[in-house]
Structure formats: structure tokens, C-alpha cells
Design a protein around this motif. Structure first.
Motif, PDB file in Angstrom:
ATOM      1  N   PRO A  34     -12.503-108.174  44.807  1.00 37.40           N
ATOM      2  CA  PRO A  34     -13.718-107.611  44.303  1.00 37.40           C
ATOM      3  C   PRO A  34     -14.748-107.825  45.390  1.00 37.40           C
ATOM      4  O   PRO A  34     -14.852-108.580  46.139  1.00 37.40           O
ATOM      5  CB  PRO A  34     -14.001-108.712  43.281  1.00 37.40           C
ATOM      6  N   LYS A  35     -15.475-106.664  45.409  1.00 37.78           N
ATOM      7  CA  LYS A  35     -16.612-106.405  46.390  1.00 37.78           C
ATOM      8  C   LYS A  35     -18.025-106.601  46.109  1.00 37.78           C
ATOM      9  O   LYS A  35     -18.725-107.695  46.320  1.00 37.78           O
ATOM     10  CB  LYS A  35     -16.464-105.115  47.193  1.00 37.78           C
ATOM     11  N   THR A  36     -18.392-106.028  44.905  1.00 38.49           N
ATOM     12  CA  THR A  36     -19.663-106.129  44.176  1.00 38.49           C
ATOM     13  C   THR A  36     -19.355-105.994  42.771  1.00 38.49           C
ATOM     14  O   THR A  36     -18.620-105.334  42.151  1.00 38.49           O
ATOM     15  CB  THR A  36     -20.668-105.142  44.657  1.00 38.49           C
ATOM     16  N   THR A  37     -20.159-106.731  41.857  1.00 41.53           N
ATOM     17  CA  THR A  37     -20.193-106.838  40.320  1.00 41.53           C
ATOM     18  C   THR A  37     -21.511-106.507  39.924  1.00 41.53           C
ATOM     19  O   THR A  37     -22.394-107.469  40.280  1.00 41.53           O
ATOM     20  CB  THR A  37     -19.415-108.272  39.808  1.00 41.53           C
ATOM     21  N   PHE A  38     -21.689-105.702  38.932  1.00 38.21           N
ATOM     22  CA  PHE A  38     -23.007-105.599  38.480  1.00 38.21           C
ATOM     23  C   PHE A  38     -22.812-105.533  36.949  1.00 38.21           C
ATOM     24  O   PHE A  38     -21.903-105.134  36.279  1.00 38.21           O
ATOM     25  CB  PHE A  38     -23.629-104.382  38.902  1.00 38.21           C
ATOM     26  N   THR A  81     -15.058-104.851  33.196  1.00 35.84           N
ATOM     27  CA  THR A  81     -14.753-106.234  32.251  1.00 35.84           C
ATOM     28  C   THR A  81     -15.503-106.265  30.869  1.00 35.84           C
ATOM     29  O   THR A  81     -16.970-106.071  31.033  1.00 35.84           O
ATOM     30  CB  THR A  81     -15.076-107.562  32.976  1.00 35.84           C
ATOM     31  N   LEU A  82     -14.747-106.366  29.996  1.00 34.60           N
ATOM     32  CA  LEU A  82     -15.714-106.368  28.368  1.00 34.60           C
ATOM     33  C   LEU A  82     -15.442-107.840  27.926  1.00 34.60           C
ATOM     34  O   LEU A  82     -14.489-108.350  27.815  1.00 34.60           O
ATOM     35  CB  LEU A  82     -14.766-105.422  27.424  1.00 34.60           C
ATOM     36  N   PHE A  83     -16.456-108.405  27.531  1.00 39.73           N
ATOM     37  CA  PHE A  83     -16.686-109.705  27.148  1.00 39.73           C
ATOM     38  C   PHE A  83     -16.547-109.766  25.398  1.00 39.73           C
ATOM     39  O   PHE A  83     -16.941-108.558  24.962  1.00 39.73           O
ATOM     40  CB  PHE A  83     -17.742-110.464  27.615  1.00 39.73           C
ATOM     41  N   PHE A  84     -16.350-110.911  25.011  1.00 38.13           N
ATOM     42  CA  PHE A  84     -16.106-111.047  23.333  1.00 38.13           C
ATOM     43  C   PHE A  84     -17.435-110.600  22.666  1.00 38.13           C
ATOM     44  O   PHE A  84     -17.597-110.265  21.688  1.00 38.13           O
ATOM     45  CB  PHE A  84     -15.601-112.315  23.036  1.00 38.13           C
ATOM     46  N   ASN A  85     -18.561-110.704  23.343  1.00 40.63           N
ATOM     47  CA  ASN A  85     -19.781-110.689  22.587  1.00 40.63           C
ATOM     48  C   ASN A  85     -20.197-109.345  22.971  1.00 40.63           C
ATOM     49  O   ASN A  85     -21.413-108.834  22.645  1.00 40.63           O
ATOM     50  CB  ASN A  85     -20.861-111.541  23.296  1.00 40.63           C
ATOM     51  N   THR A  89     -19.320-105.805  32.569  1.00 43.95           N
ATOM     52  CA  THR A  89     -19.640-105.608  33.844  1.00 43.95           C
ATOM     53  C   THR A  89     -18.785-104.597  34.462  1.00 43.95           C
ATOM     54  O   THR A  89     -17.692-104.242  34.032  1.00 43.95           O
ATOM     55  CB  THR A  89     -19.479-107.047  34.462  1.00 43.95           C
ATOM     56  N   PHE A  90     -18.981-104.183  35.652  1.00 44.94           N
ATOM     57  CA  PHE A  90     -18.373-102.999  36.592  1.00 44.94           C
ATOM     58  C   PHE A  90     -18.251-103.853  37.841  1.00 44.94           C
ATOM     59  O   PHE A  90     -19.115-104.173  38.491  1.00 44.94           O
ATOM     60  CB  PHE A  90     -19.057-101.814  36.619  1.00 44.94           C
TER      61      PHE A  90
END
Length: 372
Positions: A34-38, A81-85, A89-90
Motif C-alpha cells: 500500500p502506498k496511500t489510503t484515503f 476496503t469495506l467495513f462492517f458499518n 477506504t481506497f
């Protein structure tokens, strides 16, 4: 319905044929990190679950498609990434140690010859009815996804499945909200019985124990607009459970070339929609391949999508036969070719780049992912 004993007779025959000891080979694995996450806006879950993959790009189309560039690959392997709530994020990724000449060489080698696809014959699926086998490896690694698909346990908390089981290419499907993973649940009255009574046949409606999914990850290559029809090459996802499942799991591995597959066969088990409550096992020949896909003749119905495709080969280091997941069953690919519909059964190959990515999603450390 074929007796379960027939399965093991057939498997013994297969084992006899491959006694030359096809071995797992060490594979050079690049680094995908991973380089950047937003942060993204929350998922809307507006997609409709469709367990039949459709595409205008068939086998010949995939073989003729332009090779992805280094920048293409970085884009396709970036992930959501999909969280349970419902939050998302990408993550942009970078790739270290990838040699594009290897991709060209692989493309030329695989496109050199083609085996004519044969018509599917009699239904070759086996329902695993006896509890004795349902709770034994490798069948015990198969799980049911609440969206209607199947999956395979690949760590203490992770399940490998198909991306289309949770995302339709544009949106997350409705069932991806509060998604769960189901495990066969032994009935209490049977748990204390003698071993010779564990072979009892499952009731008509099998019971499952469910564990909530904490987060899931899919590659951008699956999302429409980044890879178009070639997105089928990236039809895979990892689900992380909220708690460990405490069951055996299967390791992942890089898919060998078709000629190195033991008996040219693959195996997988899943929950086909036409046999509710049954775990259905099958094995079959691989007829052709591209760099990213396996074209095979395994009989399957929607519901088996996402099943882990595995093979069994000799591991010289531990001096044992070892099964590894080397692909993900995507399903029937319906192709409109010259005005007529043609169908293929397709599995996504775990290439070195995909291995690096999936392994990182599981372990969180690319240093532990260099040996494919």
C-alpha cells in the motif's frame, strides 16, 4: 446420486495416475504494498446479487487483449476496503520486483497452443452427505457466504471468495451489508454419539453457524471503468471475520501452468443453488488457460461461485502431500460470439501478483509473502 465411496475410489485412481509426484515449486513473488489510503463515502448497497458472470470477452478475446502496462497493473491491484458499518477506504498500491518481460513470455507461451473445448457431459458433481466427511479436511474449509456464494477458509480469520459475490462492478450488493459466513453446525444430540454413528445423513435443511464479516477487500480491477471486460481477471475478494473460526484452513499458492497440474485436474467444493443445504464436490480437467483465467469443464450451478479451486501436490520441504488454493471459481461465463451464446466455466488464476496482494491482505506484512 453417486455414492460417496465412489468419490474416493475415483480420487485414489487420480492419485495413482500422478504418483510421479508433481511438486510445489518455489515461485518468485513480487511485492504489492500500500502506498496511500484515503476515505470514501459510505457504501449504498444498491447492487443486485447476480451469481452468473456475463462478459462480451471470451477466451480468444482474452488471449488477444493488450498486455497491461506497469501503471495498469498498479491501478488494477489498488483496492477498496469495506467495513462492517458501511464505511469504505481506497488504497493505491505500488509494485516492487515485477518484470514485465515475464508477463510477455507467459503470454506467448500460453497462446502457443489451444485445446478444443469439449461439450459438458453427465453431471459429475457429488453431494457430500455424510457428516463424517463434512467436518474433515479439505471439505471442512468450504463455507457459505450470506450473499448466496461459497468461499474457502485461507487463514484463522479470512475467507477467499469471488468479488462479484459482494460487488456488481459498480456498487456493493444489498447482501454485503452485515455480511456473514456460514459453517456447518453439528447437532448437539449427535456430538456425543459414537464414531460409527457420525455417518448419519444430513437433514433436508442443514444448520449453519454464522460469523459476521468485519471487513472485505476487492481489487479495483474488478470495478467497471478500470478494466472493462478484463475485470473478470480480478474476480476475487478476501473477507475478514470478526473472530477466529477455529477450523482447519487451506493455504493459497500460485497457480501452476496447466501442464503441471496433477492429472490436468482441479478440485473445488461449494454450495450449488440447485442442491440447497448440500456441500457439492467436483473435479475436472482444465481445457485451456490465459495468464489470468482457467477454462475448465467442472459442472456447477450458481451458488458455487467463489469456491476455492485447489490441487494436491508434493511438498519436498515438509515431505508431505499438500493441498493449496490456486484459483477462485468465478462461474459460467456467457459470451455473445457472432450472434450466438457460448458458455464457459471459468476460474481466476492466482498469479504471482495476485498471490502477493491476497497474501498481504491476509498477513498484513509483505515480507511474509515472498515465497509463492
Amino acid at each position: 446420486m453417486v455414492a460417496l465411496s465412489t468419490i474416493f475410489i475415483l480420487l485414489c485412481c487420480v492419485k495413482y495416475v500422478i504418483m510421479h509426484k508433481a511438486e510445489w515449486q518455489k515461485t518468485y513473488v513480487p511485492v504489492v504494498y500500500p502506498k496511500t489510503t484515503f476515505q470514501l463515502h459510505n457504501a449504498h448497497f444498491e447492487g443486485k446479487t447476480n451469481l452468473k458472470v456475463t462478459s462480451q470477452c471470451g477466451l480468444d478475446c482474452h488471449k488477444r487483449a493488450p498486455l497491461p502496462t506497469y501503471e495498469n497493473l498498479k491501478e488494477y491491484l489498488s483496492y477498496e476496503t469495506l467495513f462492517f458499518n458501511g464505511s469504505r477506504t481506497f488504497t493505491d498500491v505500488d509494485i516492487y520486483g515485477f518484470i514485465d518481460a515475464d508477463l510477455r513470455n507467459e503470454r506467448n507461451r500460453r497462446n502457443g497452443a489451444r485445446t478444443k473445448r469439449q461439450i459438458f457431459g453427465l453431471d459429475s458433481r457429488f453431494s457430500i452427505m455424510a457428516r463424517k466427511f463434512l467436518f474433515l479436511y479439505p471439505f471442512s474449509t468450504s463455507v457459505k457466504i450470506s450473499t448466496g456464494c461459497s468461499g474457502t477458509l485461507v487463514s484463522e480469520k479470512h475467507v477467499l471468495t469471488a468479488a462479484h459475490c459482494i460487488h456488481d462492478g459498480k456498487n456493493y450488493v444489498k447482501g454485503a451489508h452485515r455480511m456473514k459466513v456460514g459453517f456447518f453446525k453439528p447437532e448437539r444430540r449427535e456430538m456425543g454419539r459414537a464414531v460409527n454413528q457420525i455417518n448419519s445423513i444430513l437433514p433436508e435443511k442443514a444448520k449453519f453457524h454464522w460469523i459476521r464479516v468485519k471487513r472485505s477487500r476487492i481489487p479495483k480491477g474488478w470495478i467497471k471503468g478500470s478494466a472493462s471486460d478484463i475485470g473478470m481477471d480480478y474476480d476475487y475478494a478476501i473477507l475478514e471475520l470478526k473472530r477466529p473460526h477455529k477450523k482447519p484452513f487451506m493455504k493459497i499458492g500460485v497457480t501452476p501452468h496447466r501442464e503441471r497440474l496433477p492429472g490436468s485436474r482441479i478440485h473445488f467444493s461449494g454450495f450449488d443453488s440447485d442442491r440447497p443445504g448440500d456441500l457439492v464436490y467436483r473435479f475436472c480437467l482444465v481445457k485451456d488457460e490465459t495468464y489470468d483465467l482457467l477454462y475448465q469443464q467442472c459442472d456447477a450451478q450458481p451458488g458455487a461461485s467463489g469456491s476455492g479451486v485447489y490441487i494436491r501436490m508434493w511438498n519436498r520441504q515438509i515431505r508431505k502431500w499438500e493441498r493449496k488454493v490456486v484459483g477462485i471459481f468465478s462461474g459460467h461465463q456467457w459470451v455473445d460470439k457472432d450472434g450466438s451464446q457460448q458458455d464457459y466455466n471459468v476460474a481466476v488464476r492466482i498469479t504471482p501478483l495476485k498471490y502477493a496482494q491476497i497474501c498481504f491482505w491476509i498477513k498484513g506484512n509483505y515480507v511474509d509473502c515472498r515465497d509463492g
